[in-house]
Design an enzyme around this catalytic site. Structure first.
Site, PDB file in Angstrom:
ATOM      1  N   SER A  95       0.827  -1.201   0.000  1.00 37.10           N
ATOM      2  CA  SER A  95       0.000   0.000   0.000  1.00 37.10           C
ATOM      3  C   SER A  95       0.867   1.261   0.000  1.00 37.10           C
ATOM      4  O   SER A  95       1.732   1.424  -0.855  1.00 37.10           O
ATOM      5  CB  SER A  95      -0.957  -0.052   1.187  1.00 37.10           C
ATOM      6  OG  SER A  95      -2.012   0.867   1.057  1.00 37.10           O
ATOM      7  N   ASP A 217     -10.406  -4.307  -5.178  1.00 37.99           N
ATOM      8  CA  ASP A 217      -9.692  -3.632  -4.103  1.00 37.99           C
ATOM      9  C   ASP A 217     -10.448  -2.346  -3.763  1.00 37.99           C
ATOM     10  O   ASP A 217     -10.532  -1.432  -4.586  1.00 37.99           O
ATOM     11  CB  ASP A 217      -8.263  -3.324  -4.554  1.00 37.99           C
ATOM     12  CG  ASP A 217      -7.392  -2.745  -3.447  1.00 37.99           C
ATOM     13  OD1 ASP A 217      -7.942  -2.176  -2.487  1.00 37.99           O
ATOM     14  OD2 ASP A 217      -6.154  -2.857  -3.558  1.00 37.99           O
ATOM     15  N   HIS A 245      -7.463  -5.719  -0.459  1.00 43.66           N
ATOM     16  CA  HIS A 245      -6.272  -4.864  -0.420  1.00 43.66           C
ATOM     17  C   HIS A 245      -5.104  -5.508   0.315  1.00 43.66           C
ATOM     18  O   HIS A 245      -4.028  -4.906   0.399  1.00 43.66           O
ATOM     19  CB  HIS A 245      -6.640  -3.537   0.257  1.00 43.66           C
ATOM     20  CG  HIS A 245      -5.594  -2.476   0.144  1.00 43.66           C
ATOM     21  ND1 HIS A 245      -5.131  -1.992  -1.073  1.00 43.66           N
ATOM     22  CD2 HIS A 245      -4.902  -1.788   1.101  1.00 43.66           C
ATOM     23  CE1 HIS A 245      -4.213  -1.068  -0.864  1.00 43.66           C
ATOM     24  NE2 HIS A 245      -4.056  -0.920   0.443  1.00 43.66           N
TER      25      HIS A 245
END
Length: 284
Positions: A95, A217, A245
């Site tokens: 991320s 996601d 995610h």
């Protein structure tokens, strides 16, 4: 022990000479990698750490001004690399830490061999034809929710971002990760994350990179992965079968396989028979 290693609660595991440096995302700590790290310990040297304010990092070292931008976190990564005298690193970021790793690689490209981005985004805010996944009101609501009830926000995010309703134990694990982070630190990290825009930096990246993009996601739409692929030299995009995610938690086997395929490839684009050779990206 070096004070930098204490500050970021650095752990070194594994038997190999090739270094893999794992960087966790917002709301998590190094234990978020626990579902995949064992697969690398026999052949690699695995370096784990906690961003300051997360996990067992030294919270007394938290500097609100320094960590108001992602550059502050990138500085820490460079300091960890220097403290351990690491070379030829393969960086694996989840991320927001994907962009933190990119920032570090732009500053000291000579120490990085390859970068692996899991669910990355250079900008979360929609901008004209660019679909980052959030509008300005969405992002302000995130900040308000964190500030007023961080635990409730973490529970909601765990539900939406994990996206594997048949595995409730994963929701529980992720929520526990979120709840272990100081709420004020989480808010500041969220602000640094969701206000960032590193789209113009992508074209400057010299280190080969892989983008692992999941379907469905809730944080990063597929269009973002495709944007990174199209705007980053030597970037390779794989759309995974995994959903959500957090594929390193929900789909560890697939995540391990894709990482190993990329980091063990030699020649990359010069090796025509390798799946990454032509800069291809796949849609399972």
């Amino acid at each position: 022990m070096h004070p930098i290693l204490i500050r970021n609660n650095v752990k070194i595991l594994g038997e190999g000479s090739q270094v893999l440096l794992f960087a966790h995302g917002l709301g998590c700590a190094q234990n978020a990698w626990k579902y995949i790290t064992d697969a690398f310990l026999e052949d690699y040297r695995v370096v784990l750490f906690d961003h300051v304010g997360a996990g067992d990092s030294d919270l007394s070292q938290y500097d609100q001004q320094k960590y108001a931008t992602l550059e502050g976190y990138a500085c820490d990564i460079i300091e960890i690399i220097q403290a351990l005298d690491l070379k030829n690193i393969i960086f694996i970021g989840h991320s927001v830490s994907s962009m933190i790793g990119m920032i570090a690689a732009l500053q000291v490209p000579e120490v990085f061999k390859k970068l692996v981005f899991i669910g990355p985004s250079p900008r979360y805010l929609n901008d004209g034809n660019y679909i980052g996944g959030f509008n300005a009101e969405d992002i302000e609501n995130i900040f308000t929710h964190i500030a007023h009830d961080y635990v409730a926000w973490g529970k909601q995010l765990a539900t939406e971002a994990m996206a594997n309703s048949d595995k409730p134990e994963l929701f529980d694990f992720l929520q526990e990760c979120f709840e272990a982070v100081d709420p004020s630190v989480a808010l500041a990290f969220a602000m640094a994350t969701f206000k960032a825009d590193y789209r113009d930096k992508l074209k400057k990246l010299e280190v080969p990179s892989l983008t692992l993009q999941c379907k469905n996601d809730a944080i990063v739409p597929l269009s973002v992965g495709e944007f990174i692929y199209k705007n980053t030299p030597d970037n390779f995009l794989v759309v995974m079968k995994a959903t959500g995610h957090f594929p390193h938690i929900s789909a560890p086997d697939e995540t391990i396989r894709e990482i190993k395929d990329f980091i063990e490839a030699t020649g990359l684009k010069s090796t025509s028979d390798h799946p990454y050779a032509q800069g291809n990206f796949s849609h399972p």
